[in-house]
Design an enzyme around this catalytic site. Structure first.
Site, mmCIF file in Angstrom:
data_model
loop_
_atom_site.group_PDB
_atom_site.id
_atom_site.type_symbol
_atom_site.label_atom_id
_atom_site.label_comp_id
_atom_site.label_asym_id
_atom_site.label_seq_id
_atom_site.Cartn_x
_atom_site.Cartn_y
_atom_site.Cartn_z
ATOM 1 N N GLU A 181 0.886 -1.179 0.000
ATOM 2 C CA GLU A 181 0.000 0.000 0.000
ATOM 3 C C GLU A 181 0.912 1.214 0.000
ATOM 4 O OE1 GLU A 181 -3.192 -0.099 -0.255
ATOM 5 O OE2 GLU A 181 -3.740 -2.125 0.359
ATOM 6 N N CYS A 225 -2.325 9.207 2.253
ATOM 7 C CA CYS A 225 -1.983 8.587 0.962
ATOM 8 C C CYS A 225 -2.997 9.013 -0.084
ATOM 9 C CB CYS A 225 -1.916 7.082 1.093
ATOM 10 S SG CYS A 225 -3.367 6.396 1.864
HETATM 11 P P1 NAD Z 1 8.225 4.971 4.710
HETATM 12 O O1 NAD Z 1 8.290 4.251 3.420
HETATM 13 O O2 NAD Z 1 9.321 5.865 5.072
HETATM 14 O O3 NAD Z 1 8.087 3.900 5.913
HETATM 15 C C1 NAD Z 1 7.048 2.956 5.944
HETATM 16 C C2 NAD Z 1 7.427 1.824 6.877
HETATM 17 O O4 NAD Z 1 8.476 1.058 6.279
HETATM 18 C C3 NAD Z 1 7.965 2.291 8.232
HETATM 19 O O5 NAD Z 1 7.491 1.445 9.257
HETATM 20 C C4 NAD Z 1 9.464 2.122 8.048
HETATM 21 O O6 NAD Z 1 10.170 1.968 9.261
HETATM 22 C C5 NAD Z 1 9.504 0.852 7.230
HETATM 23 N N1 NAD Z 1 10.775 0.605 6.551
HETATM 24 C C6 NAD Z 1 11.731 1.505 6.201
HETATM 25 N N2 NAD Z 1 12.769 0.865 5.619
HETATM 26 C C7 NAD Z 1 12.452 -0.448 5.582
HETATM 27 C C8 NAD Z 1 13.120 -1.613 5.098
HETATM 28 N N3 NAD Z 1 14.333 -1.544 4.535
HETATM 29 N N4 NAD Z 1 12.496 -2.815 5.217
HETATM 30 C C9 NAD Z 1 11.273 -2.894 5.768
HETATM 31 N N5 NAD Z 1 10.614 -1.837 6.272
HETATM 32 C C10 NAD Z 1 11.189 -0.627 6.167
HETATM 33 O O7 NAD Z 1 6.805 5.723 4.714
HETATM 34 P P2 NAD Z 1 6.264 6.837 5.731
HETATM 35 O O8 NAD Z 1 7.025 8.094 5.527
HETATM 36 O O9 NAD Z 1 6.145 6.268 7.097
HETATM 37 O O10 NAD Z 1 4.764 7.022 5.182
HETATM 38 C C11 NAD Z 1 4.409 7.863 4.128
HETATM 39 C C12 NAD Z 1 4.206 7.066 2.853
HETATM 40 O O11 NAD Z 1 3.254 6.025 3.065
HETATM 41 C C13 NAD Z 1 3.611 7.918 1.746
HETATM 42 O O12 NAD Z 1 4.252 7.593 0.549
HETATM 43 C C14 NAD Z 1 2.153 7.491 1.699
HETATM 44 O O13 NAD Z 1 1.508 7.683 0.472
HETATM 45 C C15 NAD Z 1 2.273 6.044 2.039
HETATM 46 N N6 NAD Z 1 1.015 5.517 2.544
HETATM 47 C C16 NAD Z 1 0.277 4.720 1.721
HETATM 48 C C17 NAD Z 1 -0.947 4.241 2.137
HETATM 49 C C18 NAD Z 1 -1.779 3.386 1.225
HETATM 50 O O14 NAD Z 1 -2.711 2.764 1.717
HETATM 51 N N7 NAD Z 1 -1.500 3.327 -0.050
HETATM 52 C C19 NAD Z 1 -1.432 4.558 3.416
HETATM 53 C C20 NAD Z 1 -0.647 5.376 4.239
HETATM 54 C C21 NAD Z 1 0.579 5.843 3.783
#
Ligand code: NAD
Length: 513
Positions: free
Chosen positions: A265, A299
Site C-alpha cells: 500500500e 496517501c
Molecule cells: P516509509 O516508506 O518511510 O516507511 C514505511 C514503513 O516502512 C515504516 O514502518 C518504516 O520503518 C519501514 N521501513 C523503512 N525501511 C524499511 C526496510 N528496509 N524494510 C522494511 N521496512 C522498512 O513511509 P512513511 O514516511 O512512514 O509514510 C508515508 C508514505 O506512506 C507515503 O508515501 C504514503 O503515500 C504512504 N502511505 C500509503 C498508504 C496506502 O494505503 N497506499 C497509506 C498510508 C501511507
C-alpha cells in the site's frame, strides 16, 4: 488529558521497550534508543529501547507457537476475541485519539476518527469471522465434489507508515486475526507510543481471555534492521507494507525473491477532475479538505486538480479565498484546520518541492511559507500551497507528502482530463466532479480512471472500510479492509473428493492396470 496523563492512562511509564508478545514488554538487550517527539510543540513524549535481533527471534518464536493454537480456535470464536478488542478500543477512543494527535500531529477529530476506523474494521472482522467461505464447484467427474477452502496462513508481518499510526494496523491485524493468523507489527519510527498503547489494550484482552501470548506482537525498531528482518524472514508468509513507493519497491523485491506474498500500500498522486459541468459548491470544500486535511499527509490527499479551461479562473479564485481563511496551529485546538507536518525533514521536502516546481515553470498562487513564531516552535508548520503547473513537470509526477496542490488546465473533453489524471506513475485515488452522466461513466469505464479508487462528486481523500482499499501501478496493487480483501490473509486450497467406487481421471485421460 495532557500527553503524560495519556501515557500513564495506558500504563506506559519508562523504561519503555519496543518488543512485546503479551502484557509485559520484553526488556531490550540492545542500546538503540528511539525518541518520540511531538510535532505539535516539539516536546519529548517518550524514549523507547528498540528491539534488536534477540528480541526479534523471541517474538517470532512466540508468534509461531501461538499460531499453532490460534489456527485451531474456530473462526467465530476468534471473532468474539476481536469483538472484545473492539469494545476496549471504544472505551479508550478518547485517550488513544489524543495520543495519535500528539504523536502524529493530525487534528483531534481525525485522531478520534482514526480510532473509529479501527472500531469499524473490527466490527467488519467480527462479522467476517462467520463468513470465511469458499466455493463448491460442480465436478466434471461422476460422484466427485470440488470445493475451495481458506486456511490460516501463519505469522503476518504488518509494517506501517507514520500517517495512520494505529488504523492501518487494525485494517490488517483484525482481519488477519479472524482468519487465524498471528501478527507481527513494526510501526513507523515516528509513532511508536501509539503502537505501544494499542499493544497494551490488545494484550490486556488476550490475557483476560486466557489466550497464549504471541497472537498480536509488536516489534519497534529501525526499518533498516527490524524491517529488513521481517521482509527477509521466510517464517512470515505474508508481509503487508504501508509506506513510500521507494521502500515498497525494495521490500517487494526482497519478499518476491523468497516467493513470499505481499500486500503493498504505497504512495499516491491523487487527482480531482473538474469538468465544465462540475458543481463547484460541492467541489470546492472537497478539494480543500482533500489537499490540506492531515496537512496533506494522507496517501489519498488531493495533489492535482485538473480543471477545464472554462472554469479555471473561477476555481483558482475560490481556492485562494478558501486557503486565505484556513487556520494553522495546534491540531488539538478544534478551531484550527491544519496541524503540523510530521517533522522538520518533511518541512524541508515541502520547501524543496516548491522551489523545484517553480524552477520548472510552476507559478505559486498562494502560501508555501514555513511558519515560525509563537505556536510554531516545533518548526513543523507550513502554509499550504497552491501552484499552477503542468502535469508533466517532474515534481507533479512525484508524491510530495505535504499540502501542495497543483492546478492543471485542460481544454478538451473528459477523455483528455482522464488521460492527464492517469498520466502519472501512481494509481491510488481519483475523483471527478460533473453533473453529466456520460462524463461520470467515461471516468468509471474500462478506459477511464486507472486508480484503485475512483469517486464521482466527492473528493479523493479517505475511504469507507467496507470496500477494498488500495491502488494500482506504483501504489503497489495491494488491497486491504473490506469486500473480499480478507482472502489475501489466508491460504487457498482446492479439494476434490471422490465419493464413488471408480477412479475416473480428469479430461477423460485413461489409465488402466
Ligand atoms: P516509509 O516508506 O518511510 O516507511 C514505511 C514503513 O516502512 C515504516 O514502518 C518504516 O520503518 C519501514 N521501513 C523503512 N525501511 C524499511 C526496510 N528496509 N524494510 C522494511 N521496512 C522498512 O513511509 P512513511 O514516511 O512512514 O509514510 C508515508 C508514505 O506512506 C507515503 O508515501 C504514503 O503515500 C504512504 N502511505 C500509503 C498508504 C496506502 O494505503 N497506499 C497509506 C498510508 C501511507
Amino acid at each position: 488529558m495532557n500527553p503524560d496523563e495519556i501515557l500513564r492512562h495506558f500504563g506506559l511509564t519508562e523504561p519503555l521497550y519496543g518488543a512485546g508478545v503479551g502484557r509485559e514488554s520484553i526488556p531490550s538487550s540492545g542500546t538503540s534508543l528511539l525518541q518520540s517527539r511531538s510535532p505539535v510543540d516539539g516536546r519529548l513524549l517518550g524514549t523507547i529501547h528498540q528491539a534488536g535481533p534477540e528480541e526479534y527471534e523471541q517474538v517470532m518464536k512466540t508468534a509461531l507457537a501461538a499460531f499453532v493454537h490460534w489456527r485451531r480456535v474456530p473462526a467465530p470464536q476468534r471473532g468474539l476475541v476481536v469483538r472484545r478488542i473492539v469494545d476496549r478500543l471504544r472505551a479508550h477512543k478518547d485517550p488513544l485519539g489524543r495520543l495519535v494527535s500528539w504523536e502524529m500531529g493530525k487534528s483531534l477529530t481525525e485522531g478520534w476518527g482514526e480510532v473509529q476506523e479501527m472500531i469499524d474494521i473490527g466490527d467488519l472482522a467480527v462479522g467476517l469471522s462467520r463468513q470465511l467461505h469458499g466455493l463448491t464447484i460442480v465436478s466434471e467427474r461422476p460422484d466427485h465434489r470440488l470445493m475451495e477452502q481458506y486456511h490460516p496462513l501463519g505469522p503476518v508481518a504488518v509494517i506501517t507508515a507514520f500517517n495512520f499510526p494505529v488504523a492501518v494496523w487494525a485494517w490488517n491485524a483484525l482481519i488477519a486475526a479472524v482468519c487465524g493468523d498471528v501478527v507481527l507489527w513494526k510501526p513507523a519510527s515516528q509513532t511508536p507510543l501509539s503502537a505501544l498503547a494499542v499493544q497494551k489494550i490488545v494484550a490486556e484482552v488476550l490475557a483476560e481471555e486466557n489466550l497464549p501470548e504471541g497472537i498480536f506482537n509488536l516489534i519497534i525498531g529501525p526499518g533498516s534492521t527490524i524491517g529488513e528482518r521481517l521482509i527477509s524472514d521466510p517464517r512470515a508468509p505474508l508481509v503487508s507494507l504501508t509506506g513510500s513507493t521507494r521502500i515498497g519497491r525494495h521490500a517487494a523485491g526482497v519478499i518476491g525473491g523468497r516467493l513470499g506474498k505481499y500486500i503493498m500500500e504505497l504512495g499516491g498522486n491523487n487527482a480531482i477532475i473538474l469538468t465544465e459541468h462540475a458543481d463547484l459548491g460541492l467541489a470546492v470544500p472537497s478539494i480543500v479538505f482533500g489537499a490540506v486535511g492531515t496537512a496533506g499527509q494522507r496517501c489519498t490527499s488531493t495533489r492535482r486538480l485538473i480543471v477545464h479551461e472554462s472554469m479555471f479562473d473561477r476555481v483558482r479564485d475560490a481556492l485562494v479565498r478558501a486557503y486565505s481563511s484556513l487556520r494553522i496551529g495546534n491540531p488539538l485546538d478544534a478551531n484550527n484546520h491544519i496541524g503540523p507536518l510530521i517533522d522538520q525533514a518533511a518541512v524541508r521536502d515541502f520547501a524543496k518541492a516548491l522551489d523545484h516546481v517553480q524552477s520548472e515553470g510552476g507559478r505559486l498562487l498562494f502560501g508555501g511559507k514555513v511558519l515560525d513564531g509563537p505556536g510554531y516552535e516545533s518548526g513543523c508548520y507550513v502554509q499550504p500551497a497552491l501552484v499552477e503547473a503542468e502535469n508533466h513537470y517532474t515534481m507533479v509526477q512525484e508524491e510530495t507528502f505535504a499540502p501542495i496542490l497543483y492546478l492543471i488546465r485542460y481544454n478538451g473533453d473528459v477523455n483528455q482530463a482522464v488521460a492527464l489524471q492517469n498520466g502519472v506513475p501512481q494509481g491510488l485515488s481519483s475523483a471527478i466532479f460533473t453533473t453529466r452522466m456520460n462524463e461520470a461513466e467515461a471516468f468509471l469505464c474500462p478506459w477511464g480512471s486507472d486508480c484503485g479508487l475512483a469517486n464521482v462528486n466527492l473528493g479523493t481523500s479517505g475511504a469507507e472500510i467496507g470496500g477494498a482499499f488500495g491502488g494500482e501501478k506504483e501504489t503497489g496493487g495491494g488491497r486491504e479492509a473490506g469486500s473480499d480483501a480478507w482472502k489475501a490473509y489466508m491460504r487457498r486450497q482446492t479439494n476434490t473428493i471422490n465419493y464413488g467406487s471408480a477412479m475416473p481421471l480428469a479430461q477423460g485421460v485413461r489409465f488402466e492396470l
